[in-house]
Design a protein around this motif. Structure first.
Motif, short mmCIF file in Angstrom:
data_model
loop_
_atom_site.label_atom_id
_atom_site.label_comp_id
_atom_site.label_asym_id
_atom_site.label_seq_id
_atom_site.Cartn_x
_atom_site.Cartn_y
_atom_site.Cartn_z
N LEU A 437 59.64 -28.31 -10.52
CA LEU A 437 61.01 -28.70 -10.81
C LEU A 437 61.08 -29.83 -11.82
CD1 LEU A 437 64.00 -28.29 -10.01
CD2 LEU A 437 63.68 -30.05 -8.26
N LEU A 438 60.15 -30.79 -11.74
CA LEU A 438 60.20 -31.98 -12.59
C LEU A 438 59.20 -31.93 -13.73
CD1 LEU A 438 60.48 -34.67 -9.76
CD2 LEU A 438 62.31 -33.46 -10.94
N LYS A 439 58.68 -30.74 -14.03
CA LYS A 439 57.67 -30.65 -15.09
C LYS A 439 58.24 -31.07 -16.43
CE LYS A 439 54.36 -27.50 -17.24
NZ LYS A 439 53.81 -26.14 -17.27
N ASN A 440 57.48 -31.89 -17.15
CA ASN A 440 57.90 -32.40 -18.46
C ASN A 440 57.43 -31.41 -19.53
OD1 ASN A 440 58.84 -33.92 -20.54
ND2 ASN A 440 57.18 -35.44 -20.46
N GLY A 441 58.20 -30.41 -19.78
CA GLY A 441 57.85 -29.37 -20.74
C GLY A 441 58.22 -28.00 -20.22
N ARG A 442 57.91 -26.98 -21.00
CA ARG A 442 58.26 -25.62 -20.59
C ARG A 442 57.39 -25.16 -19.42
NH1 ARG A 442 61.70 -22.86 -23.66
NH2 ARG A 442 62.25 -23.67 -25.72
N LEU A 443 57.94 -24.29 -18.61
CA LEU A 443 57.24 -23.77 -17.44
C LEU A 443 56.33 -22.61 -17.84
CD1 LEU A 443 60.20 -23.65 -14.87
CD2 LEU A 443 58.52 -25.49 -15.20
N THR A 444 55.23 -22.48 -17.10
CA THR A 444 54.39 -21.30 -17.29
C THR A 444 55.08 -20.10 -16.65
OG1 THR A 444 53.21 -21.66 -15.23
CG2 THR A 444 52.35 -22.77 -17.20
N ALA A 445 54.53 -18.92 -16.88
CA ALA A 445 55.13 -17.71 -16.30
C ALA A 445 55.14 -17.80 -14.78
CB ALA A 445 54.37 -16.47 -16.75
N GLU A 446 54.04 -18.28 -14.21
CA GLU A 446 53.98 -18.39 -12.74
C GLU A 446 54.97 -19.43 -12.23
OE1 GLU A 446 50.72 -19.50 -9.25
OE2 GLU A 446 50.11 -19.38 -11.36
N GLU A 447 55.07 -20.57 -12.96
CA GLU A 447 56.03 -21.61 -12.54
C GLU A 447 57.46 -21.12 -12.67
OE1 GLU A 447 54.76 -24.60 -15.21
OE2 GLU A 447 53.35 -25.55 -13.81
N TYR A 448 57.72 -20.35 -13.71
CA TYR A 448 59.08 -19.83 -13.89
C TYR A 448 59.45 -18.87 -12.77
CZ TYR A 448 63.06 -17.53 -16.10
OH TYR A 448 64.32 -17.04 -16.36
N GLU A 449 58.49 -18.03 -12.34
CA GLU A 449 58.77 -17.14 -11.20
C GLU A 449 59.07 -17.95 -9.95
OE1 GLU A 449 59.14 -13.85 -11.11
OE2 GLU A 449 58.95 -13.91 -13.29
N ARG A 450 58.37 -19.06 -9.79
CA ARG A 450 58.63 -19.93 -8.63
C ARG A 450 60.02 -20.55 -8.74
NH1 ARG A 450 54.85 -22.41 -5.26
NH2 ARG A 450 55.94 -23.05 -3.35
N MET A 451 60.37 -20.98 -9.95
CA MET A 451 61.69 -21.60 -10.16
C MET A 451 62.81 -20.60 -9.90
SD MET A 451 63.47 -24.27 -10.96
CE MET A 451 62.47 -25.44 -11.87
N SER A 455 67.72 -19.46 -6.57
CA SER A 455 69.03 -18.84 -6.32
C SER A 455 69.05 -18.12 -4.98
CB SER A 455 69.36 -17.86 -7.46
OG SER A 455 68.37 -16.84 -7.56
N SER A 456 67.97 -17.43 -4.62
CA SER A 456 67.92 -16.76 -3.32
C SER A 456 67.82 -17.77 -2.18
CB SER A 456 66.72 -15.80 -3.27
OG SER A 456 66.85 -14.76 -4.22
N ILE A 457 67.02 -18.80 -2.39
CA ILE A 457 66.90 -19.83 -1.34
C ILE A 457 68.25 -20.50 -1.12
CG2 ILE A 457 65.81 -22.03 -0.76
CD1 ILE A 457 63.35 -21.10 -2.35
N GLY A 458 68.95 -20.85 -2.23
CA GLY A 458 70.26 -21.47 -2.10
C GLY A 458 71.25 -20.60 -1.37
N ALA A 459 71.24 -19.29 -1.68
CA ALA A 459 72.16 -18.37 -1.00
C ALA A 459 71.85 -18.29 0.49
CB ALA A 459 72.07 -16.98 -1.63
#
Length: 579
Positions: A437-451, A455-459
């Motif tokens: 969540l607090l990564k300083n820079g663009r997310l990797t593909a795996e991190e983006y999938e985690r991010m 939306s599902s968790i919030g719902a």
């Protein structure tokens, strides 16, 4: 004589006409009482859902950890007493990392026993008894193998997570039992989850007490409690998810019952009885004073009325019927003789007081809901400094779009529903690890999938709030795309809920006009043009058209909203440079 008879008959008629007014007083008391209970039911229901989630997560984690422990190479090859120290070392390391674990036993099929700590009834020379009783937690996703020991030397405050152990050839050689100390687990739960809620009892589907405010009752069967008979009768006469009362040792006790649909555990939480009693006592006094005033005033008026007051009396009766239907805005005209006009004024005053009191209770409940929602989204912004102010800006933009939409299109979604969904749309980020969540820079593909899971968790979180569950689809699908390439469910076109389509535009506009660690903020015009390019692919064309209309009218103004984000980024970058 005739005059006296007429007065008596009329007085009787008057008193009978006032009975509905007395009934509405009792009706008001019932509604006010339900409002008092409702305040507790909303907050406690959400809190117990959180506790249930934590218990389920705890048992799942212990089962997974036990399974990994069963795969340890030392356990697979240990077959003689010379291996005791090696096995004990493995067990000690496991217990050190899990504070709720008591003892650990490996019961081999060849009757050898390896224990982390010598304990009566578990020594190598004892018979292998059959005293393990299964405790069915009843989880839907995975079965947790929990057992209780039932023989005379057992510790009732213990449960065991079990797992078969196989050798390197895959052949079963025994069973691993990890003891969970219920008193330590109760302390952990109280410290990390319960906070202000202390009087709680959690009962497993088999009747075993897992959590209790009295440590001496942990591990006992609920049927053995002294207050079980009174509590059981009250539960049978009450509905799940409601506050109910019963007498314990001659004292009136209020409690709340809830059964978990996921684990099957029964939750009973005792409420602050003194607080509820004092609030209900005030209602009793108000009701009694109202009854005395109405009865006394009607008796006085009955001796002063004459035959021409029939119409005002009928008017009062009709107004009372309206009150009985729940319309507290009804008022009667002031007309007739002096005594009747006094009664009419008292009626209007009573109706106004009832209307004001019910309105205050509803306003209080609304404020409670707003505070809950605000607490949720502030939790996200406190965790992630890059999104500070993001929630309120997205809400502001979403409501601008809503206010410029065709009223016919707005009939399916209320403005308040859109506001709550906007305020809660990123609540799922509380479950995203900080290093993503607090990564300083663009997310990797795996991190983006985690991010993307936020939306599902919030719902799922919003669905647990009964009064907001209906807006959870908007939270879940605010990252869907019009062309079907969004997430989490790849919905397409009008399959996406209207709230989700509105939030998609508002969220994207704010994201593009906000500064991030890997890019600077766009201008409002640049973001506007980018959204127009996403029509038919990323966004609903109708929503984009409304956005375009509102933007052209100057409704979307980007002032100095990014100053805070820029300052945060500069401080973080400066700190990283010094490091």
């Amino acid at each position: 004589m005739l005059l006296k008879l007429k007065d008596r008959l009329f007085a009787t008629f008057l008193l009978l006409s006032l009975l509905p007014i007395l009934f509405i007083c009792f009706l008001f008391y019932k509604e006010a009482q339900e409002a008092v209970y409702g305040q507790y039911e909303t907050s406690i229901g959400m809190h117990l859902n959180l506790i249930d989630e934590q218990l389920i997560l705890y048992f799942r984690n212990m089962q997974n950890e036990t399974s990994r422990l069963a795969e340890h190479p030392v356990l697979k090859v240990a077959d003689s007493l010379s291996d005791v120290n090696s096995v004990r070392g493995v067990f000690l390391h496991f217990a050190y990392t899990h504070e709720t674990v008591g003892n650990i036993h490996l019961l081999r099929d060849d009757l050898r026993t390896f224990s982390m700590r010598e304990e009566a009834g578990w020594d190598r020379n004892s018979r292998r008894p059959f005293w393990l009783n299964p405790e069915d937690i009843g989880l839907k996703d995975s079965q947790i193998w929990l057992y209780s020991r039932l023989d005379q030397i057992s510790n009732q405050k213990s449960m065991f997570v079990s797992q078969r152990v196989s050798n390197n050839e895959g052949k079963s050689i025994g069973i691993l039992l990890v003891e969970i100390k219920l008193d330590v687990m109760a302390t952990w739960l109280k410290t990390n989850v319960l906070h202000t809620h202390k009087e709680l009892m959690v009962i497993s589907p088999t009747g075993k007490i897992l959590i209790h405010s009295d440590p001496d009752k942990l591990g006992k069967q609920v049927q053995g409690l002294s207050e079980y008979a009174s509590l059981s009768r009250s539960i049978k006469n009450s509905h799940e998810g409601e506050v109910f009362s019963f007498r314990e040792n001659g004292k009136l006790v209020y409690a709340y019952l809830q059964v978990s649909p996921s684990s099957g555990n029964v939750y009973v939480e005792w409420l602050p009885g003194d607080d509820i009693t004092s609030r209900l006592d005030r209602l009793h006094i108000i009701l009694l004073c109202t009854i005395i005033a109405i009865v006394g005033f009607s008796a006085y008026v009955a001796h002063r009325l004459s035959h021409w007051v029939r119409k005002p009396i009928y008017t009062l009766v009709e107004a009372t019927d309206v009150l009985l239907k729940g319309d507290f805005s009804v008022r009667v005209p002031i007309q007739g003789m002096e005594e009747i006009t006094m009664l009419e004024r008292k009626f209007n005053q009573m109706a106004e007081q009832l209307h004001a009191l019910i309105g205050r209770e509803r306003e209080y409940l609304q404020k409670e809901l707003d505070q809950i929602v605000r607490s949720f989204y502030l939790a996200v912004e406190m965790k992630d400094p890059y999104t500070a102010g993001h929630t309120e800006r997205v809400t502001h933009y979403a409501l601008i779009i809503y206010d410029h939409m065709d009223p016919i299109d707005c009939q399916t979604v209320s403005r308040d529903d859109l506001r709550y969904a906007s305020l809660m749309h990123d609540i799922g980020k509380v479950a995203i690890p900080d290093d993503v969540l607090l990564k300083n820079g663009r997310l990797t593909a795996e991190e983006y999938e985690r991010m993307k899971q936020h939306s599902s968790i919030g719902a799922d979180i919003v669905e647990q709030i009964e009064s907001l569950a209906h807006v959870s689809p908007g939270v879940r699908h605010h990252h869907e795309r019009w062309d079907g390439h969004g997430y989490p469910n790849r919905l397409k076109g009008e399959e996406i809920p209207l709230i989700g389509r509105i939030l998609a535009v508002a969220d994207t506009f704010d994201a593009m006009t906000s500064t991030r660690s890997y890019r600077k903020a766009m201008t409002a015009t640049e973001a506007y043009e980018e959204i127009l390019r996403g029509i038919q692919s990323q966004f609903d064309p109708k929503i984009v058209k409304v956005f375009q209309q509102a933007f052209d009218q100057g409704a979307f103004r980007i002032e100095q909203q990014n100053n805070h984000e820029t300052a945060v980024l500069e401080r973080l970058q400066k700190k990283q440079g010094q490091a």
